[in-house]
Design an enzyme around this catalytic site. Structure first.
Site, PDB file in Angstrom:
ATOM      1  N   GLU A   1       0.845  -1.080  -0.085  1.00  0.00           N
ATOM      2  CA  GLU A   1      -0.052   0.123   0.001  1.00  0.00           C
ATOM      3  C   GLU A   1       0.775   1.219  -0.038  1.00  0.00           C
ATOM      4  O   GLU A   1       0.590   2.427  -0.739  1.00  0.00           O
ATOM      5  CB  GLU A   1      -0.873  -0.149   1.205  1.00  0.00           C
ATOM      6  CG  GLU A   1      -1.920   0.933   1.160  1.00  0.00           C
ATOM      7  CD  GLU A   1      -1.600   2.446   2.062  1.00  0.00           C
ATOM      8  OE1 GLU A   1      -2.437   3.244   1.622  1.00  0.00           O
ATOM      9  OE2 GLU A   1      -0.503   2.429   2.475  1.00  0.00           O
ATOM     10  N   GLU A   2       1.877   1.305   0.920  1.00  0.00           N
ATOM     11  CA  GLU A   2       2.734   2.405   0.782  1.00  0.00           C
ATOM     12  C   GLU A   2       3.186   2.904  -0.566  1.00  0.00           C
ATOM     13  O   GLU A   2       3.965   3.891  -0.503  1.00  0.00           O
ATOM     14  CB  GLU A   2       3.977   2.111   2.110  1.00  0.00           C
ATOM     15  CG  GLU A   2       3.199   2.009   3.422  1.00  0.00           C
ATOM     16  CD  GLU A   2       2.786   3.294   3.903  1.00  0.00           C
ATOM     17  OE1 GLU A   2       2.564   4.270   3.060  1.00  0.00           O
ATOM     18  OE2 GLU A   2       2.226   3.331   5.109  1.00  0.00           O
TER      19      GLU A   2
ATOM     20  N   ASP B   1      -7.237   2.250   8.129  1.00  0.00           N
ATOM     21  CA  ASP B   1      -5.905   3.323   8.058  1.00  0.00           C
ATOM     22  C   ASP B   1      -5.780   4.213   8.816  1.00  0.00           C
ATOM     23  O   ASP B   1      -6.756   4.240   9.950  1.00  0.00           O
ATOM     24  CB  ASP B   1      -5.850   3.828   6.628  1.00  0.00           C
ATOM     25  CG  ASP B   1      -4.608   3.395   6.076  1.00  0.00           C
ATOM     26  OD1 ASP B   1      -3.383   4.025   6.520  1.00  0.00           O
ATOM     27  OD2 ASP B   1      -4.329   3.163   4.989  1.00  0.00           O
TER      28      ASP B   1
ATOM     29  N   HIS C   1       3.535   9.059   9.502  1.00  0.00           N
ATOM     30  CA  HIS C   1       4.686   8.709   8.839  1.00  0.00           C
ATOM     31  C   HIS C   1       5.797   9.395   9.710  1.00  0.00           C
ATOM     32  O   HIS C   1       6.968   9.530   8.871  1.00  0.00           O
ATOM     33  CB  HIS C   1       4.635   9.284   7.331  1.00  0.00           C
ATOM     34  CG  HIS C   1       3.916   8.381   6.515  1.00  0.00           C
ATOM     35  ND1 HIS C   1       4.196   8.290   5.175  1.00  0.00           N
ATOM     36  CD2 HIS C   1       3.013   7.278   6.778  1.00  0.00           C
ATOM     37  CE1 HIS C   1       3.381   7.184   4.619  1.00  0.00           C
ATOM     38  NE2 HIS C   1       2.696   6.743   5.678  1.00  0.00           N
TER      39      HIS C   1
END
Length: 392
Positions: A228-229, A249, A329
């Site tokens: 996904e990243e 998420d 992040h």
């Protein structure tokens, strides 16, 4: 009169925390996810959930419901941001390139593990000018980008030849140590809560379903994606019977956002476009009727598994349910209340009927196709308005 929404099931928070910490301590930068895939498969085995893997390791679990088609899916991703060795430097250090989208500002000072062909080695990511006793104020004025950081291995090595003797090579994966901590106040501090916390929520919800006497109305597929990243997400693990999918998420808590780290966020739109109106309304309804604290939010610089699934040509309704997270992040923080709320909301969703019954077939007539509201809002019968003329 509409029937009440399914009741959310209690979630084993000890299990959720335990599996989350074990996930966080297992490196899985996108492209280097085999170990965490095996870990999730072991958890599904322990829960008695049948599952299968794609060639690259995305996982599709299968929980049989009272009927097949339309199936539903709930997805979280096991891959994380990370880095890769871009070059071996003459000073015995390593230049890096990011995996996923994240700032080198958050990489500075990170403890890491480098996965070489000859085994793992530890180290630290540092700015090029790291010694304040040497560079004085220049440590604060140097640029912030990946060209201005380097990786220092915990090895006696001071040149390129020494790195080569250690077996370090261009393309070696670099996992960023998570360093998870759960505080007495219920906060969870760690790198990679995106989306290891989401994976833990999904596994905890599946555990609650399997340990109850509930019979799901539809076949449900817990999905765990591996890239996904880097934008791939849930593009290859679906099949055509899946008509609706909820992604789990992180939701950024920041100025201009509604998300709060202590409650659930239901996303309305991300950078790829709006989520399905009907499925999103279902998630809002389930949260309200189960008294799960939640907010709605829009994410401008964000995309999740759902976008990749749609871009791959899958015709399905999508929604996103998130745990509020500070410093996404980076060194992230969420709260156990948000994780519990997400897991409980998922148990209610899994028990709910199909959002649109007509979706059992991929193509059909207009009959049964839903409508979104367009009429003027009417006053609620219990609403009282202040009438200034009456007051006079």
């Amino acid at each position: 009169m509409a029937s009440p929404s399914p009741k959310a099931l209690p979630v084993d928070m000890d299990y959720l925390q335990d599996v989350m910490v074990r996930l966080l301590e297992t490196h899985s930068p996108a492209g280097y996810t085999d170990q965490v895939v095996h870990m999730v498969c072991n958890e599904l085995d322990a829960l008695g959930i049948e599952h299968e893997l794609t060639r690259r390791g995305a996982i599709r679990g299968n929980i049989q419901g009272s009927r097949r088609a339309p199936d539903r899916a709930v997805v979280a991703h096991v891959d994380t941001i990370g880095a890769m060795v871009q070059g071996l430097k003459d000073n015995g250090r390593l230049s890096l390139v990011a995996i996923g989208t994240w700032s080198s500002r958050f990489a500075e000072g990170a403890r890491v593990t480098v996965f070489t062909d000859q085994g793992a080695r530890t180290g630290t990511i540092l700015p090029l000018k790291a010694a304040g006793h040497t560079f004085n104020e220049e440590v604060d004025s140097q640029p912030v980008d990946w060209d201005h950081v380097e990786l220092r291995l915990d090895e006696i090595v001071y040149d390129r030849a020494g790195l080569e003797e250690l077996g370090v090579a261009v393309g070696d994966f670099v996992g960023i140590d998570s360093l998870p901590r759960i505080t007495p106040a219920g906060f969870v501090d760690a790198r990679h809560l995106d989306d290891k916390a989401g994976v833990a929520c999904l596994l905890a919800a599946v555990k609650a379903i399997t340990e109850s006497d509930v019979r799901l109305p539809l076949d449900c597929h817990p999905l765990f994606t591996i890239s996904e990243e880097v934008g791939v997400g849930a593009s290859a693990v679906l099949h055509q019977d899946v008509a609706e999918m909820v992604a789990i998420d992180t939701a950024p808590q920041a100025p201009g956002q509604e998300s709060i780290e202590s409650c659930v966020t239901i996303g309305i739109k991300d950078s790829s476009g709006p989520f399905d109106w009907h499925l999103t309304q279902r998630m809002l309804e389930l949260a309200r009727e189960n008294e799960i604290r939640h907010v709605r939010d829009i994410f401008r610089h964000y995309r999740c598994d759902a976008a990749a699934a749609l871009e791959a040509g899958n015709d399905l309704r999508t929604a996103v349910v998130c745990f509020g997270t500070d410093s996404t992040h980076g060194y992230e923080r969420t709260h156990l209340k948000a994780l519990q709320g997400v897991a409980e909301l998922l148990t209610a969703y899994m028990q709910s009927p199909a959002v649109i019954a007509r979706d059992s077939k991929p193509l059909g007539p207009a009959k049964g196709f839903p409508l979104q509201p367009v009429e003027e809002a009417t006053e609620h019968p219990d609403t009282e308005h202040h009438d200034p003329e009456a007051a006079e």
